[in-house]
Design a protein around this motif. Structure first.
Motif, PDB file in Angstrom:
ATOM      1  N   ASN A  18     -60.767  27.262 -58.320  1.00 33.85           N
ATOM      2  CA  ASN A  18     -59.746  26.622 -57.475  1.00 33.85           C
ATOM      3  C   ASN A  18     -58.374  27.130 -57.884  1.00 33.85           C
ATOM      4  OD1 ASN A  18     -61.041  24.396 -59.485  1.00 33.85           O
ATOM      5  ND2 ASN A  18     -58.802  24.279 -59.599  1.00 33.85           N
ATOM      6  N   THR A  24     -58.560  35.446 -51.479  1.00 34.84           N
ATOM      7  CA  THR A  24     -59.399  35.162 -50.305  1.00 34.84           C
ATOM      8  C   THR A  24     -59.478  33.668 -50.006  1.00 34.84           C
ATOM      9  OG1 THR A  24     -61.402  35.131 -51.681  1.00 34.84           O
ATOM     10  CG2 THR A  24     -60.798  37.229 -50.658  1.00 34.84           C
ATOM     11  N   GLY A  25     -58.412  32.938 -50.291  1.00 33.72           N
ATOM     12  CA  GLY A  25     -58.408  31.507 -49.991  1.00 33.72           C
ATOM     13  C   GLY A  25     -57.926  30.705 -51.176  1.00 33.72           C
ATOM     14  N   ARG A  26     -58.525  29.547 -51.366  1.00 36.95           N
ATOM     15  CA  ARG A  26     -58.083  28.633 -52.414  1.00 36.95           C
ATOM     16  C   ARG A  26     -59.118  28.486 -53.527  1.00 36.95           C
ATOM     17  NH1 ARG A  26     -57.111  24.251 -47.808  1.00 36.95           N
ATOM     18  NH2 ARG A  26     -59.003  25.372 -47.140  1.00 36.95           N
ATOM     19  N   GLU A  31     -62.777  26.115 -51.093  1.00 35.74           N
ATOM     20  CA  GLU A  31     -63.237  26.615 -49.798  1.00 35.74           C
ATOM     21  C   GLU A  31     -64.611  26.050 -49.437  1.00 35.74           C
ATOM     22  OE1 GLU A  31     -61.354  28.038 -47.718  1.00 35.74           O
ATOM     23  OE2 GLU A  31     -59.700  28.303 -49.113  1.00 35.74           O
ATOM     24  N   LYS A  32     -65.464  25.870 -50.435  1.00 41.01           N
ATOM     25  CA  LYS A  32     -66.784  25.286 -50.159  1.00 41.01           C
ATOM     26  C   LYS A  32     -66.643  23.828 -49.733  1.00 41.01           C
ATOM     27  CE  LYS A  32     -71.491  25.177 -52.000  1.00 41.01           C
ATOM     28  NZ  LYS A  32     -72.355  25.573 -53.150  1.00 41.01           N
ATOM     29  N   ALA A  34     -63.956  22.494 -48.361  1.00 41.29           N
ATOM     30  CA  ALA A  34     -63.313  22.481 -47.049  1.00 41.29           C
ATOM     31  C   ALA A  34     -64.313  22.744 -45.940  1.00 41.29           C
ATOM     32  CB  ALA A  34     -62.193  23.517 -47.011  1.00 41.29           C
ATOM     33  N   ALA A  35     -65.217  23.693 -46.163  1.00 40.51           N
ATOM     34  CA  ALA A  35     -66.228  24.005 -45.158  1.00 40.51           C
ATOM     35  C   ALA A  35     -67.189  22.836 -44.965  1.00 40.51           C
ATOM     36  CB  ALA A  35     -66.997  25.264 -45.561  1.00 40.51           C
TER      37      ALA A  35
END
Length: 220
Positions: A18, A24-26, A31-32, A34-35
């Motif tokens: 994190n 490539t994101g946060r 990201e997991k 968030a998805a």
């Protein structure tokens, strides 16, 4: 309703799991999460601050959830049924050293450096807690850039051993365009990593359940 609810998540910077500056994101965990929560109609906002403060802010309900925790660190929080990843808490020395981790007794021969309120998969309870007031055994750092500061202390000989997650150390140097100069000296603990939710908010348990449902949908 879920579609009207933005979940506020918080943690310290712990790339690649994190971090706000990941290319490539946060990070993997954010990201997991968030998805998975997106499958349940939620959006998230992610913020960073030092770990000890992050725990306090979530515990009091100022933020909804914390990223990268475990039951030994935040036992009163609400957890989804499954973790999002796994941490490999490891020990590192300078390359000219020969010390190897051989269980807790071997730590008595060195001065270790750690970050305040990290559980390290149980090492806090098993060793750090009982020795944290003895700086000949344990050096505890808090605040921003704690890992950077511990790496520098290791380089300067102010600590003998750095305790850190293996992928985090690798990323620390790779993100600076460097090969990892440290010597891996053993695995201390493996620990499941969660996103967990505040006991002080009305829907903390529901958010944990929603994350679990979203993760189950992603794993089908």
């Amino acid at each position: 309703m879920a579609e009207e609810r933005t979940i506020t998540l918080i943690a310290d910077s712990w790339c690649p799991f994190n971090c706000t500056n990941h290319p490539t994101g946060r990070g993997i965990l954010v990201e997991k999460a968030a998805a998975a929560l997106g499958h349940e109609g939620y959006e998230i906002e992610y913020t960073e601050m030092p770990w000890s403060r992050a725990i306090t802010e979530v515990r009091t309900g100022r933020y909804d959830g914390i990223v990268g925790t475990g039951p030994s660190e935040t036992p009163d929080f609400h957890y989804p049924p499954e973790p999002l990843a796994s941490a490999h808490h490891s020990v590192f020395t300078l390359p000219n050293k020969t010390w190897e981790y051989q269980g807790l007794k071997s730590l008595k021969d060195v001065r270790i450096g750690v970050i305040q309120d990290y559980s390290y998969g149980g090492l806090y309870e098993d060793y750090i807690k009982g020795n944290q007031d003895n700086e000949s055994r344990v050096v505890v750092l808090r605040g921003d850039r704690a890992l950077d500061r511990l790496v520098e202390m290791l380089r300067l000989g102010r600590i003998d051993v750095l305790v850190a997650e293996k992928r985090v150390v690798q990323y620390h140097f790779q993100s600076r365009g460097q090969d990892n100069p440290l010597r891996y000296a053993g695995l201390v603990n493996e620990e499941p990593l969660y996103v967990a939710f505040s006991p002080a908010i009305p829907d903390g348990a529901e958010l944990a359940e929603a994350l679990g449902r979203g993760l189950a949908k992603m794993n089908r």
